[in-house]
Design a protein around this motif. Structure first.
Motif, PDB file in Angstrom:
ATOM      1  N   PRO A   1       0.781  -1.231   0.000  1.00 44.00           N
ATOM      2  CA  PRO A   1       0.000   0.000   0.000  1.00 44.00           C
ATOM      3  C   PRO A   1       0.819   1.290   0.000  1.00 44.00           C
ATOM      4  O   PRO A   1       0.266   2.361  -0.202  1.00 44.00           O
ATOM      5  N   LEU A   2       2.145   1.231   0.240  1.00 46.14           N
ATOM      6  CA  LEU A   2       2.930   2.451   0.362  1.00 46.14           C
ATOM      7  C   LEU A   2       3.790   2.729  -0.860  1.00 46.14           C
ATOM      8  O   LEU A   2       4.433   1.825  -1.396  1.00 46.14           O
ATOM      9  N   GLY A   3       3.817   3.996  -1.274  1.00 46.05           N
ATOM     10  CA  GLY A   3       4.651   4.438  -2.372  1.00 46.05           C
ATOM     11  C   GLY A   3       5.039   5.886  -2.168  1.00 46.05           C
ATOM     12  O   GLY A   3       4.865   6.447  -1.087  1.00 46.05           O
ATOM     13  N   PHE A   4       5.570   6.498  -3.199  1.00 42.82           N
ATOM     14  CA  PHE A   4       5.945   7.902  -3.118  1.00 42.82           C
ATOM     15  C   PHE A   4       5.799   8.529  -4.498  1.00 42.82           C
ATOM     16  O   PHE A   4       5.722   7.830  -5.518  1.00 42.82           O
ATOM     17  N   GLU A   5       5.740   9.848  -4.536  1.00 42.88           N
ATOM     18  CA  GLU A   5       5.655  10.541  -5.814  1.00 42.88           C
ATOM     19  C   GLU A   5       6.197  11.958  -5.683  1.00 42.88           C
ATOM     20  O   GLU A   5       6.265  12.520  -4.590  1.00 42.88           O
ATOM     21  N   LEU A   6       6.568  12.503  -6.814  1.00 44.17           N
ATOM     22  CA  LEU A   6       6.953  13.896  -6.924  1.00 44.17           C
ATOM     23  C   LEU A   6       5.861  14.582  -7.732  1.00 44.17           C
ATOM     24  O   LEU A   6       5.593  14.201  -8.876  1.00 44.17           O
ATOM     25  N   ASP A   7       5.181  15.561  -7.115  1.00 46.13           N
ATOM     26  CA  ASP A   7       4.045  16.247  -7.732  1.00 46.13           C
ATOM     27  C   ASP A   7       4.477  17.669  -8.092  1.00 46.13           C
ATOM     28  O   ASP A   7       4.920  18.423  -7.222  1.00 46.13           O
ATOM     29  N   ALA A   8       4.368  18.023  -9.372  1.00 38.92           N
ATOM     30  CA  ALA A   8       4.714  19.372  -9.825  1.00 38.92           C
ATOM     31  C   ALA A   8       3.498  20.004 -10.500  1.00 38.92           C
ATOM     32  O   ALA A   8       2.794  19.345 -11.275  1.00 38.92           O
ATOM     33  N   MET A   9       3.246  21.276 -10.186  1.00 47.89           N
ATOM     34  CA  MET A   9       2.111  22.001 -10.763  1.00 47.89           C
ATOM     35  C   MET A   9       2.569  23.377 -11.228  1.00 47.89           C
ATOM     36  O   MET A   9       3.357  24.042 -10.553  1.00 47.89           O
ATOM     37  N   TYR A  10       2.057  23.798 -12.389  1.00 44.31           N
ATOM     38  CA  TYR A  10       2.280  25.153 -12.875  1.00 44.31           C
ATOM     39  C   TYR A  10       0.911  25.770 -13.158  1.00 44.31           C
ATOM     40  O   TYR A  10       0.134  25.233 -13.945  1.00 44.31           O
ATOM     41  N   ALA A  11       0.599  26.871 -12.477  1.00 45.09           N
ATOM     42  CA  ALA A  11      -0.693  27.550 -12.644  1.00 45.09           C
ATOM     43  C   ALA A  11      -0.453  28.955 -13.178  1.00 45.09           C
ATOM     44  O   ALA A  11      -0.197  29.886 -12.408  1.00 45.09           O
ATOM     45  N   PRO A  12      -0.496  29.128 -14.528  1.00 48.81           N
ATOM     46  CA  PRO A  12      -0.329  30.464 -15.091  1.00 48.81           C
ATOM     47  C   PRO A  12      -1.558  31.319 -14.792  1.00 48.81           C
ATOM     48  O   PRO A  12      -2.665  30.793 -14.663  1.00 48.81           O
TER      49      PRO A  12
END
Length: 196
Positions: A59-70
């Protein structure tokens, strides 16, 4: 603030370079979203990219979340050109899968999940008067939940809703205290997920 950014960068790189288990599954998930619940955001679009690793049987993992909001703070007008960018290192807790957490040998096609972590929130506002330009990079946190639905072994769709909030150093004398700042918003996103 610079030491915090360096610690986050080292942590994110070390997680991604660690040796994966044989039953782990990496993924990339480009998405489109909207930001809301902030007086300035007003449901404007943003672009999201998630890169993660989630074992198929755990059930465990990891992630890198990137967002760009112009145009986060509005389209031109009194705010000029502006944007908000976030990069967050998150821990993922997911249901579904196979093995002891999936309830059988057959892999389920739905994986609900919750995730949260810490990272950087960067806001930029450029006006006609260069002296009035604002550029802030703050430590931030996020927490969200969603679902991954796989239509095949390696292709699916993903949707989630996530809350972001900045953190401020409320230093008093020789004491450093980290507290929630005033800048916050919600983000809803949907996109494809490509597993590898």
């Amino acid at each position: 603030m610079r030491p915090c950014l360096q610690v986050i960068a080292v942590l994110a790189v070390s997680i991604f370079l660690s040796a994966p288990s044989a039953n782990a599954q990496g993924y990339i998930a480009p998405s489109l979203g909207v930001v809301f619940a902030n007086p300035s955001a007003q449901g404007r679009a943003d672009f999201i990219l998630d890169l993660g690793w989630l074992p198929r049987t755990e059930p465990l993992g990891f992630e890198l979340d990137a967002m760009y909001a112009p145009s986060f703070f509005g389209n031109q007008g009194p705010y000029g050109e502006n944007s908000v960018t976030t990069v967050m290192a998150n821990v993922v807790v997911a249901g579904g899968g196979s093995g002891r957490y999936g309830g059988g040998r057959r892999r389920t096609s739905l994986r609900p999940y919750a995730s949260g972590g810490i990272g950087v929130m960067h806001e930029v506002v450029t006006t006609a008067v260069e002296a009035n330009k604002i550029s802030n990079s703050d430590l931030g946190v996020n927490l969200g939940f969603g679902v991954m639905a796989f239509t095949g072994r390696s292709v699916g769709v993903r949707g989630d809703i996530r809350y972001f909030r900045d953190l401020k150093d409320t230093q008093s004398g020789n004491t450093t205290n980290i507290d929630f700042g005033a800048f916050h918003f919600w983000r809803a996103g949907i996109g494809i997920i490509l597993a590898f």
